[in-house]
Design a protein around this motif. Sequence first.
Motif, mmCIF file in Angstrom:
data_model
loop_
_atom_site.group_PDB
_atom_site.id
_atom_site.type_symbol
_atom_site.label_atom_id
_atom_site.label_comp_id
_atom_site.label_asym_id
_atom_site.label_seq_id
_atom_site.Cartn_x
_atom_site.Cartn_y
_atom_site.Cartn_z
ATOM 1 N N MET A 14 0.820 -1.113 0.002
ATOM 2 C CA MET A 14 0.083 -0.066 -0.073
ATOM 3 C C MET A 14 0.890 1.509 -0.017
ATOM 4 N N LEU A 15 2.055 1.240 0.765
ATOM 5 C CA LEU A 15 2.838 2.206 0.857
ATOM 6 C C LEU A 15 3.561 2.754 -0.412
ATOM 7 N N LEU A 16 3.850 1.578 -1.198
ATOM 8 C CA LEU A 16 4.698 1.741 -2.399
ATOM 9 C C LEU A 16 3.784 2.260 -3.524
ATOM 10 N N LYS A 17 2.458 2.542 -3.325
ATOM 11 C CA LYS A 17 1.881 3.298 -4.088
ATOM 12 C C LYS A 17 2.012 4.634 -4.079
ATOM 13 N N LEU A 18 2.808 5.010 -2.995
ATOM 14 C CA LEU A 18 3.168 6.526 -2.891
ATOM 15 C C LEU A 18 4.501 6.473 -3.488
ATOM 16 N N PRO A 19 4.982 7.882 -3.924
ATOM 17 C CA PRO A 19 6.360 8.074 -4.661
ATOM 18 C C PRO A 19 7.458 7.625 -3.439
ATOM 19 N N ILE A 20 7.751 6.434 -3.038
ATOM 20 C CA ILE A 20 8.847 6.468 -2.097
ATOM 21 C C ILE A 20 10.095 5.776 -2.902
ATOM 22 N N ASP A 21 11.039 6.295 -2.576
ATOM 23 C CA ASP A 21 12.420 5.670 -3.385
ATOM 24 C C ASP A 21 13.339 4.872 -2.430
ATOM 25 N N GLN A 22 13.066 4.971 -0.987
ATOM 26 C CA GLN A 22 13.910 4.304 -0.133
ATOM 27 C C GLN A 22 12.962 3.613 1.174
ATOM 28 N N ILE A 23 13.380 2.657 1.806
ATOM 29 C CA ILE A 23 12.957 2.219 2.753
ATOM 30 C C ILE A 23 14.024 2.127 3.849
ATOM 31 N N LYS A 24 13.699 2.467 5.155
ATOM 32 C CA LYS A 24 14.775 2.489 6.153
ATOM 33 C C LYS A 24 14.098 1.270 7.156
#
Length: 522
Positions: free
Chosen positions: A437-447
Amino acid sequence: MHLLISSLVAISLILLILSVKPAVIICQKDNSLGWKVLLGLIAAFILGYSLFFIHRLTHSVHHPIENILAIILVAGSIFVVMIINLSLTSILKTQDIAAKERYNAGHDSLTGLANRQLFLQTLDITLAAKQPFSVFILDINGFKQINDMLGHYFADQLLIKVATTIRQQLNQKCFLSRIGGDQFTIISCAVSETQINQLMTKIHTSLKNPFNINNYNINVQIGCGGTLFPTNSEDATSLLKQADLALRSAKQKQVAYVIYGTELANHAKARLEILSRLHEAIAENEFEVHYQPIIKRNADSICHIEALIRWPSRGGPFIPPDKFIPIAEESHLIGKVTVQVLDTICEHLRLLKQSNIQACIHVNLSTCDLQNEQISIYLAELIAQQRILPCELVLEVTETAIMQDITITKSILQKLSEQGFLISLDDFGTGYSSLSMLLKLPIDQIKIDRSFVNLMKQGETSHAIVKSIISLAHNLNCTVVAEGVETKESTELLNQLKCDYLQGYFFSKALPINELINTHKR
Ligand code: C2E
Ligand code: CA
Ligand code: CA
């Protein structure tokens, strides 16, 4: 003819007698003089009709005018009966409407529970009785997210079910109300630890089974804060403040309920002190920004650093950001803090460039920064003034911040991404949302949150979680940072798992800019 006329007079007399009861009811309901006069007149008519009726029975010879008089009397009695009954019906209807309006003014139309107004009135009445009691505020954890997911109609259905379930757990002496949104209150005579524990356990147990709403099984968890009269306070406003503080504490500690006591009172006092100093600190720009290196796998030079705010306390150690950032957020001061951090970063970028250090700085944005466009506008100004390039900043946002109001945060993140900033998802794994779900957002990196990284060496499960986050993130074209790397073993494990970046005390703590420059100058 004689018999007919006498019968008509008898019927009129009966009709008049029948109108006495409704007339008396009207007089009881409406104490005005007019109705009393009318009742008196009916009594006088009954007397007059009776005398006329006796006259008809006792005299065999009648004047023709008596027949006309008898017909007039019949019409008169029908008129009186109709007026009295119609008036009674309309008075009852008006009273019914007024009663319904009174009920509506004191009740919530969705759940049928007492509303805020009636709750406050009841609290005042309970206070006046001077008997010990407890008051609780309850709310549904993550209701905003549930609302976003289900939509308003189905979220309302959930509220009705939750209200009904809670009501079923309470006895006659408890007063349950819905004071707004997903917030409920209970006034209860449970005052001992055992009684309160029993009440809370009963409510929490009753909400254990998921609610089926629109074919979704929704698990509802509630937070609850309570306080006691007269132990903690004797006035309504303070009691509500205390219950609210206890509720917030229950949410922070992620426990079922908290009862206001000395510990919470001290905490509130300390919080108030920080808040009053925070205004000063912002005005005087007392904050410093330190930097913790983020190490690229198999690379020796630093290319990423995370900006971490530091607030030097007078003559003491730094006040930890975990202590003051939440207070700055609650008091809407965080926007100013973020702007000051960004200003300092611009200055430090200049110093880094002077020392030939090419670094990209990670900035922590807070929940409130994602609720409006202020930060995006400010960043655009910094770009226009050539103080930063978008590629020099990575904006770190947490899952919890994104989930506050997904519609708004999605559009803000979209804007920031279009401005050219990379978005990094901080503390991943600590929230409730799904990665897809979160990756439907413009996210480039995960910590990956440090709690997983720390546990990795202890067991297969955490190792498997970290491994699957890394591979899933890579499949979705995101890079991965492991936070809180403290040991050589973790470093080796993460390298084996092809984690892109590592950050933690094993490499370096957050350093003041001068120390960072001295350590990394080529
Ligand atoms: P965060 O963004 O998750 O930052 C990482 C925190 O973990 C930092 O704590 C850092 O010092 C600490 N840390 C780094 N490596 C290790 C390690 O190996 N082991 C352990 N145990 N801890 C490690 P810090 O500086 O106290 O910051 C705490 C939180 O405060 C940050 O968590 C962030 O959420 C918030 N924060 C810090 N600076 C800012 C800021 O400028 N703006 C906002 N909005 N929040 C900030
Ligand atoms: Ca961070
Ligand atoms: Ca983090």
